[in-house]
Design a protein around this motif. Structure first.
Motif, PDB file in Angstrom:
ATOM      1  N   CYS A   1      35.690 -48.562  37.139  1.00  0.00           N
ATOM      2  CA  CYS A   1      34.291 -48.669  36.724  1.00  0.00           C
ATOM      3  C   CYS A   1      33.640 -49.872  37.400  1.00  0.00           C
ATOM      4  CB  CYS A   1      34.228 -48.810  35.211  1.00  0.00           C
ATOM      5  SG  CYS A   1      32.594 -49.284  34.601  1.00  0.00           S
ATOM      6  N   VAL A   2      32.428 -49.694  37.870  1.00  0.00           N
ATOM      7  CA  VAL A   2      31.714 -50.772  38.553  1.00  0.00           C
ATOM      8  C   VAL A   2      31.412 -51.928  37.592  1.00  0.00           C
ATOM      9  CG1 VAL A   2      29.392 -49.904  38.147  1.00  0.00           C
ATOM     10  CG2 VAL A   2      29.868 -51.205  40.222  1.00  0.00           C
TER      11      VAL A   2
ATOM     12  N   CYS B   1      36.704 -45.151  33.377  1.00  0.00           N
ATOM     13  CA  CYS B   1      35.528 -44.661  34.094  1.00  0.00           C
ATOM     14  C   CYS B   1      35.546 -43.144  34.051  1.00  0.00           C
ATOM     15  CB  CYS B   1      35.560 -45.151  35.542  1.00  0.00           C
ATOM     16  SG  CYS B   1      34.233 -44.477  36.560  1.00  0.00           S
ATOM     17  N   ASN B   2      34.724 -42.582  33.176  1.00  0.00           N
ATOM     18  CA  ASN B   2      34.640 -41.120  33.102  1.00  0.00           C
ATOM     19  C   ASN B   2      33.330 -40.718  32.449  1.00  0.00           C
ATOM     20  OD1 ASN B   2      35.028 -41.201  30.169  1.00  0.00           O
ATOM     21  ND2 ASN B   2      37.138 -41.734  30.683  1.00  0.00           N
TER      22      ASN B   2
ATOM     23  N   ASN C   1      32.600 -41.479  28.312  1.00  0.00           N
ATOM     24  CA  ASN C   1      31.997 -42.757  27.922  1.00  0.00           C
ATOM     25  C   ASN C   1      31.452 -43.472  29.150  1.00  0.00           C
ATOM     26  OD1 ASN C   1      34.193 -42.428  25.548  1.00  0.00           O
ATOM     27  ND2 ASN C   1      32.454 -43.681  24.891  1.00  0.00           N
ATOM     28  N   PRO C   2      30.406 -42.930  29.728  1.00  0.00           N
ATOM     29  CA  PRO C   2      29.890 -43.484  30.988  1.00  0.00           C
ATOM     30  C   PRO C   2      29.155 -44.804  30.766  1.00  0.00           C
ATOM     31  CG  PRO C   2      28.426 -41.788  30.217  1.00  0.00           C
ATOM     32  CD  PRO C   2      29.570 -41.824  29.246  1.00  0.00           C
TER      33      PRO C   2
ATOM     34  N   HIS D   1      27.315 -45.288  35.694  1.00  0.00           N
ATOM     35  CA  HIS D   1      28.333 -44.298  36.047  1.00  0.00           C
ATOM     36  C   HIS D   1      27.812 -43.117  36.856  1.00  0.00           C
ATOM     37  CE1 HIS D   1      32.058 -41.982  35.683  1.00  0.00           C
ATOM     38  NE2 HIS D   1      31.294 -40.935  35.420  1.00  0.00           N
TER      39      HIS D   1
HETATM   40  S1  FES Z   1      31.268 -46.487  36.801  1.00  0.00           S
HETATM   41 FE1  FES Z   1      31.247 -47.373  34.815  1.00  0.00          FE
HETATM   42  S2  FES Z   1      32.090 -45.785  33.591  1.00  0.00           S
HETATM   43 FE2  FES Z   1      32.177 -44.905  35.585  1.00  0.00          FE
END
Ligand code: FES
Ligand code: FES
Lengths: 146, 146
Positions: free
Chosen positions: A93-94, A100-101, A104-105, A109
Motif C-alpha cells: 500500500c502506498v 492493500c486490497n 479495505n482500500p 488505492h
Molecule cells: S494502495 Fe493503499 S490500500 Fe491499496
DNA sequence: TGATTAAAAGACATCCGCATCTTTTATGGC
DNA sequence: GCCATAAAAGATGCGGATGTCTTTTAATCA
C-alpha cells in the motif's frame, strides 16, 4: 524509476547477449560489463540469478560464457522483475497499510491500482524479443551506461 | 509500491491531523504514532521535515503539538513526495542508462513515460483535502497500520 | 524564575541494495 | 592427468532507509 539497478543491468545484459547471439559464441561477463559500463562482479552476481532462474544458459571454462536458451527471447519482462526485485512490491500500500486490497482500500488505492495495472499489463505483454530492433550496432552502443 | 515508508507515514500523519483539526487542539506525536501504529521517533523525524517544508505547523511545550496551516489542505501529494523521497527518481531510466529522455530513448522509454506521466499527473492534481471524506471515524481507524 | 511539557536535534543500531575482491568449481585443450 | 579459462560462490565493505534512544531547545503555567 520503479525498479532496481539489478533489473536494469540484467535486462541490458540479456539484450546484449541476444544481439550477439548470431555470432555463435558464448559471451563472457568481462565483455558484457565492459560494453555496458557496469560493475563486473556485481553484474556477475545478477546474471548468476538469471541463469539459475533458467532465462539464460552459462558454461564455465575456456570458450565458456553466457548464451540464450529457447526461452530467453519469449520471456516477459515481469519474469525478470520477479528474479531481480521480486513481485511483493506490487502488493504494498502506498500509505504503508498492512493490506492493500479493494476490500479495505486506502484513499489512494483505486488510483494507484489503475497505474499498477497498466504497468503490470505492459510488463506481462512485453518480451525480450519485443525490445530488439534492426539497427543493432546503434542499439548495442546505446546499451552502455556511457 | 513506488514510494518510501517515510512518504506513507507522513501522509497518514497529515491526514490524521487534518481529520482532528476541528477539535481546536494540537496533536502530539505520541498520539499520532500510537493511533497509526507507526514507530514514534521515526515518525517524529519525518514530521519534522514536513514542518520544515511548511506543510504543517508545530509548537513545543505544554499543549504543543502539530497542527495544520493555511497551505496544508491544498498541498498536492507530489509536494510531499518531494519532501520525503525527492523528485530525482522520476528521471531515472528503467535500464539505468545515464540519461532518460526522448532524444536517446531506451527500448522501454516511451511506455515508461506514459505510466510515469499518468502517476505524476495524479499526484500533481490530488491534494490532501481530496483524500478526506465524511466518514471520519471509520477513516481514522483505517489509518492504523493494524 | 522555576517546573513541566513536547518538539527538535543528534547519536547510534540494523538492514538491505549496491559494489569489490578472493576462493572455489567446472570445462576444454593438451 | 594437468593447465588455463571463466563462471559460481563466498567474504567483506559502503551508504542510505529505517528505527531507537538520549539530550537539547522552546513554550506554557504557576
Ligand atoms: S494502495 Fe493503499 S490500500 Fe491499496
Ligand atoms: S531512457 Fe530508459 S526509461 Fe527513459
Amino acid at each position: 524509476m520503479f525498479f532496481s539497478k539489478s533489473f536494469g543491468y540484467a535486462l541490458r545484459g540479456i539484450l546484449y547477449i541476444a544481439l550477439l547471439q548470431d555470432e555463435q559464441r558464448k559471451i563472457q561477463i568481462d565483455e558484457i560489463a565492459q560494453k555496458l559500463s557496469v560493475p563486473r562482479h556485481f553484474l556477475g552476481k545478477i546474471m548468476q540469478g538469471v541463469v539459475k532462474a533458467g532465462l539464460l544458459q552459462s558454461t564455465k571454462g575456456p570458450y565458456g560464457g553466457f548464451s540464450m536458451n529457447e526461452t530467453t527471447l519469449t520471456t516477459p519482462l515481469i519474469k525478470l522483475v520477479e528474479i531481480t526485485d521480486g513481485l511483493d512490491q506490487f502488493n504494498i500500500c502506498v500509505l504503508q497499510l498492512r493490506n492493500c486490497n479493494a476490500v479495505n482500500p486506502c484513499p489512494l488505492h483505486q488510483e494507484m491500482e489503475g497505474i499498477k495495472t497498466k504497468l503490470l499489463l505492459m510488463f506481462n505483454q512485453t518480451t525480450i524479443v519485443d525490445l530488439l530492433n534492426d539497427n543493432k550496432k546503434v542499439f548495442i552502443k546505446s546499451l552502455a551506461t556511457q
